[in-house]
Design a protein around this motif. Structure first.
Motif, PDB file in Angstrom:
ATOM      1  N   TYR A 150       0.842  -1.181   0.000  1.00  0.00           N
ATOM      2  CA  TYR A 150       0.000   0.000   0.000  1.00  0.00           C
ATOM      3  C   TYR A 150       0.881   1.236   0.000  1.00  0.00           C
ATOM      4  O   TYR A 150       1.995   1.226   0.508  1.00  0.00           O
ATOM      5  CB  TYR A 150      -0.890   0.046   1.256  1.00  0.00           C
ATOM      6  N   GLN A 161       0.712   5.268   1.378  1.00  0.00           N
ATOM      7  CA  GLN A 161      -0.054   6.161   2.251  1.00  0.00           C
ATOM      8  C   GLN A 161       0.546   7.560   2.203  1.00  0.00           C
ATOM      9  O   GLN A 161       1.720   7.753   2.527  1.00  0.00           O
ATOM     10  CB  GLN A 161      -0.079   5.639   3.698  1.00  0.00           C
ATOM     11  N   GLY A 220      -1.808  12.116   6.280  1.00  0.00           N
ATOM     12  CA  GLY A 220      -3.176  12.470   6.612  1.00  0.00           C
ATOM     13  C   GLY A 220      -4.240  11.717   5.844  1.00  0.00           C
ATOM     14  O   GLY A 220      -5.424  12.050   5.926  1.00  0.00           O
ATOM     15  N   LYS A 221      -3.842  10.693   5.097  1.00  0.00           N
ATOM     16  CA  LYS A 221      -4.798   9.919   4.299  1.00  0.00           C
ATOM     17  C   LYS A 221      -4.735   8.438   4.644  1.00  0.00           C
ATOM     18  O   LYS A 221      -3.798   7.976   5.292  1.00  0.00           O
ATOM     19  CB  LYS A 221      -4.528  10.116   2.807  1.00  0.00           C
ATOM     20  N   GLY A 222      -5.744   7.697   4.191  1.00  0.00           N
ATOM     21  CA  GLY A 222      -5.728   6.262   4.382  1.00  0.00           C
ATOM     22  C   GLY A 222      -4.846   5.572   3.358  1.00  0.00           C
ATOM     23  O   GLY A 222      -4.538   6.131   2.300  1.00  0.00           O
ATOM     24  N   PRO A 223      -4.400   4.347   3.650  1.00  0.00           N
ATOM     25  CA  PRO A 223      -3.582   3.597   2.687  1.00  0.00           C
ATOM     26  C   PRO A 223      -4.334   3.339   1.383  1.00  0.00           C
ATOM     27  O   PRO A 223      -5.531   3.071   1.398  1.00  0.00           O
ATOM     28  CB  PRO A 223      -3.288   2.294   3.430  1.00  0.00           C
TER      29      PRO A 223
END
Lengths: 115, 110
Positions: free
Chosen positions: B36, B38, B41-44
């Motif tokens: 993944y 990332q 401040g964000k999701g994977p």
């Protein structure tokens, strides 16, 4: 595209409060997951659900509970928030079957601060 | 116990300077290995899944490979927009959950 939506980006709560984190997915996925992410510790699984009203403990379930009343919605509940629950919380979902069924899709995360 | 170790913790590259990120794992019956990306401040964001030793997958400047003990994410001629944290995760056989490493923070300078 798969969309996983977490209801809040940022939350500030007081010690002892009951806290609800909500997550909704729009792709009819069977499985849903809650993780927390802390610096140096990576993502750790709190709870997951493989069907409506079904749930399994992850690696760090203490102090948390979950609810899945509808297939698309998975809620994480902090029964009595404590400062050590300050963290980034991430929700994910996966289809559960088929060749791509194990891929987990994540929401944007909720940064929770407990004061 | 299922475990994932990623190295290095952080990597700084010049634009165009190719390199590799490592993910070593121990798992009871590997069902799949996942990479993944990332952003802060964000999701994977899902990149690749690998299922068996010898398997390779490519996407733009990224190529993931898998052996019985580790996976590599090769980055060829990186650009500043490749700067992110790259996460590796394994899925033990018979389970839906993923076990994550702590990630490699990549910074690509112009």
């Amino acid at each position: 595209d798969v969309k996983v939506t977490q209801s809040s980006r940022y939350l500030v709560k007081r010690t002892g409060e009951k806290v609800f984190l909500e997550c909704v997915q729009d792709m009819d996925h069977e499985n849903m997951f809650w993780y927390r992410q802390d610096p140096g510790l990576g993502l750790r699984l709190i709870y997951f659900s493989y069907d409506v009203k079904m749930k399994e403990k992850g690696d760090i379930p203490e102090g948390y509970s979950v609810s899945r009343e509808k297939k698309e919605r998975f809620s994480l509940i902090l029964e009595s928030a404590s400062t050590n629950q300050t963290s980034m919380y991430l929700c994910a979902s996966s289809l559960g079957t088929g060749p791509s069924g194990d891929i987990q899709y994540f929401g944007a995360g909720t940064r929770l601060s407990v004061l | 116990e299922d475990q994932v170790t990623q190295s290095p913790e952080a990597l700084r590259l010049q634009e165009g300077e190719s390199s590799s990120l490592n993910c070593s794992y121990t798992v009871s019956g590997l069902r799949g290995l996942f990479w993944y990306r990332q952003d802060p401040g964000k999701g994977p964001e899902f990149l690749f899944t690998l299922y068996s030793a010898g398997e390779e997958k490519e996407k733009e400047r990224l190529k993931a490979t898998l052996t019985k003990k580790e996976s590599f994410l090769h980055i060829t001629a990186p650009k500043p927009e490749d700067s992110a944290t790259y996460l590796c995760a394994v899925q033990p056989g018979g389970f839906q959950k993923l076990v994550f490493g702590t990630g490699t923070r990549l910074l690509v300078s112009p």
